[in-house]
Design a protein around this motif. Structure first.
Motif, PDB file in Angstrom:
ATOM      1  N   ASN A 131       6.452  -9.861  48.670  1.00  0.00           N
ATOM      2  CA  ASN A 131       6.373  -9.802  50.134  1.00  0.00           C
ATOM      3  C   ASN A 131       6.741 -11.117  50.810  1.00  0.00           C
ATOM      4  OD1 ASN A 131       5.422  -7.123  49.897  1.00  0.00           O
ATOM      5  ND2 ASN A 131       3.323  -7.848  49.641  1.00  0.00           N
ATOM      6  N   SER A 132       7.406 -12.018  50.072  1.00  0.00           N
ATOM      7  CA  SER A 132       7.774 -13.304  50.660  1.00  0.00           C
ATOM      8  C   SER A 132       9.100 -13.803  50.104  1.00  0.00           C
ATOM      9  CB  SER A 132       6.681 -14.349  50.387  1.00  0.00           C
ATOM     10  OG  SER A 132       7.102 -15.634  50.804  1.00  0.00           O
ATOM     11  N   GLU A 133      10.094 -13.946  50.980  1.00  0.00           N
ATOM     12  CA  GLU A 133      11.382 -14.496  50.557  1.00  0.00           C
ATOM     13  C   GLU A 133      11.274 -15.984  50.265  1.00  0.00           C
ATOM     14  OE1 GLU A 133      14.477 -13.647  53.313  1.00  0.00           O
ATOM     15  OE2 GLU A 133      14.224 -11.468  53.196  1.00  0.00           O
ATOM     16  N   ASN A 134      10.295 -16.663  50.862  1.00  0.00           N
ATOM     17  CA  ASN A 134      10.152 -18.111  50.700  1.00  0.00           C
ATOM     18  C   ASN A 134       9.513 -18.509  49.377  1.00  0.00           C
ATOM     19  OD1 ASN A 134      11.221 -18.579  53.292  1.00  0.00           O
ATOM     20  ND2 ASN A 134       9.202 -18.289  54.241  1.00  0.00           N
ATOM     21  N   MET A 135       8.935 -17.545  48.665  1.00  0.00           N
ATOM     22  CA  MET A 135       8.187 -17.886  47.456  1.00  0.00           C
ATOM     23  C   MET A 135       8.959 -17.605  46.175  1.00  0.00           C
ATOM     24  SD  MET A 135       4.404 -16.553  48.603  1.00  0.00           S
ATOM     25  CE  MET A 135       3.550 -17.317  47.245  1.00  0.00           C
ATOM     26  N   GLY A 136      10.213 -17.171  46.299  1.00  0.00           N
ATOM     27  CA  GLY A 136      10.981 -16.953  45.090  1.00  0.00           C
ATOM     28  C   GLY A 136      11.790 -15.680  45.119  1.00  0.00           C
TER      29      GLY A 136
END
Length: 370
Positions: A131-136
């Protein structure tokens, strides 16, 4: 009269001999039957034990086999390779030689008593949260598309070092550190169970491994291990610990740099070892993330068991030459068994190629991409 007496005596002897013969024959047959029965039971016991041992040691993954034209690594680097690597990797600051031959993944002096995934294989992992593009990368792609890209990246490592075929691995963040206390007051949020199940099934379907990462917040290592214990009981699921996100009361993850004591990590290693033993599971491993000195203390306390491997993963991003130097500092000189190396697709300069990575000293047993 004497003749009749002699005949009677002779018949008696004959009957006695016949009886003894029958008795000896029965005893011999009984002994033979007992021996055969014993051998059959021993064979059954041996076969049963063998089946149980095979069941326990059988790892639920399929490493990607190298291409037909893949060539084994040479144990010594060429002049060009030496020139392109930082001095601290090729020769060392205070050591004129490599610590281990090119390709060897165990650090110098270490051994591996397990049948775990790291013993003969390298793991290639994609890290992140769905649910996060910033985390990988897990948050950048749909699961099936991500798995296809992961397999391609994994294949590149099997080809770079064919003696250690690589295994595709999903590293899923299962407790996400937060900047607000949240409902539990411990500065983390649990990944929804349906998401964990989705990636567990994806790994199983593709004969891959699932690595569950915990970010802690103000919680303890053991509390979070127990939160994900039901998945750790699956034969293809393993544990990763993100040390930088463990903060003290009054601190905030992401604002304050966290720290984990190696004794806490070891408690988790030994707890996982008990889970393996009690549930007749294949041997497992624990990955510990570190990108700077302070986030992991008492490293000497982190030791493998006879059914759990341990790896220390260098997490830094930036200039690749600096990363190779820091890998030596944090992994080669500090870990008890295996090393790991993280690569950032969008932050490293340049992004190292698989052939460059496998030639690090020691060769990383785990390479994860973010």
């Amino acid at each position: 009269m004497k003749k009749r007496s002699f005949l009677v005596s002779s018949m008696t002897v004959i009957l006695l001999l016949a009886a003894c013969s029958d008795s000896n024959t029965r005893e011999a047959e009984d002994e033979k039957n007992n021996t055969e029965e014993t051998q059959q039971n021993e064979t059954k016991d041996t076969s049963k034990k063998k089946d149980e041992d095979e069941k326990k040691s059988s790892q639920p993954y399929k490493a990607l086999q190298p291409s037909e034209d893949a060539k084994p690594l040479k144990q010594k680097l060429s002049e060009k390779e030496l020139k392109n690597m930082p001095e601290s990797q090729t020769e060392g600051v205070d050591n004129s030689k490599r610590s281990v031959p090119v390709g060897q993944m165990l650090v110098k002096g270490a051994d591996d008593q397990t049948d775990g995934p790291l013993k003969n294989n390298r793991l290639v992992a994609f890290y992140g949260h769905p649910n996060s593009e910033n985390m990988g990368i897990l948050g950048e792609m749909e699961p099936e598309a991500m798995m296809e890209k992961l397999k391609k990246q994994t294949q590149a490592y099997s080809d770079a070092d064919p003696e250690r075929p690589a295994i595709p691995t999903i590293e899923l963040i299962t407790t996400v550190a937060q900047r607000d206390p949240g409902p539990n007051g411990k500065f983390y949020r649990m990944t929804p169970e349906e998401d964990i199940e989705k990636y567990a099934k994806l790994a199983e379907k593709n004969n891959a491994l699932l690595l569950l990462d915990i970010q802690l917040g103000t919680d303890s290592v053991m509390n979070q291990v127990k939160l994900i214990e039901k998945w750790l009981k699956l034969p293809y699921v393993h544990l990763a610990i993100d040390t930088e996100f463990r903060v003290e009361e009054g601190e905030v993850p992401g604002e304050d740099l966290g720290q984990v004591d190696g004794k806490e990590v070891q408690e988790a290693v030994e707890y996982l070892s008990e889970i393996v033993g009690k549930n007749d599971l294949p041997d497992k491993f624990v990955l510990v993330h570190q990108f700077t000195d302070g986030v992991l203390t008492n490293k000497d306390a982190v030791q493998p068991t006879d059914n759990v491997e341990v790896a220390l993963n260098f997490d830094g991003w930036g200039a690749s030459r600096d990363k190779q130097t820091l890998y030596r500092k944090f992994v080669r000189d500090d870990t008890s068994q295996y090393g790991g190396f993280k690569i950032f697709y969008n932050k490293d300069e340049p992004v190292l190629k698989p052939m460059d990575v496998v030639k690090l000293d020691p060769g990383p047993a785990i390479v994860n991409y973010q």
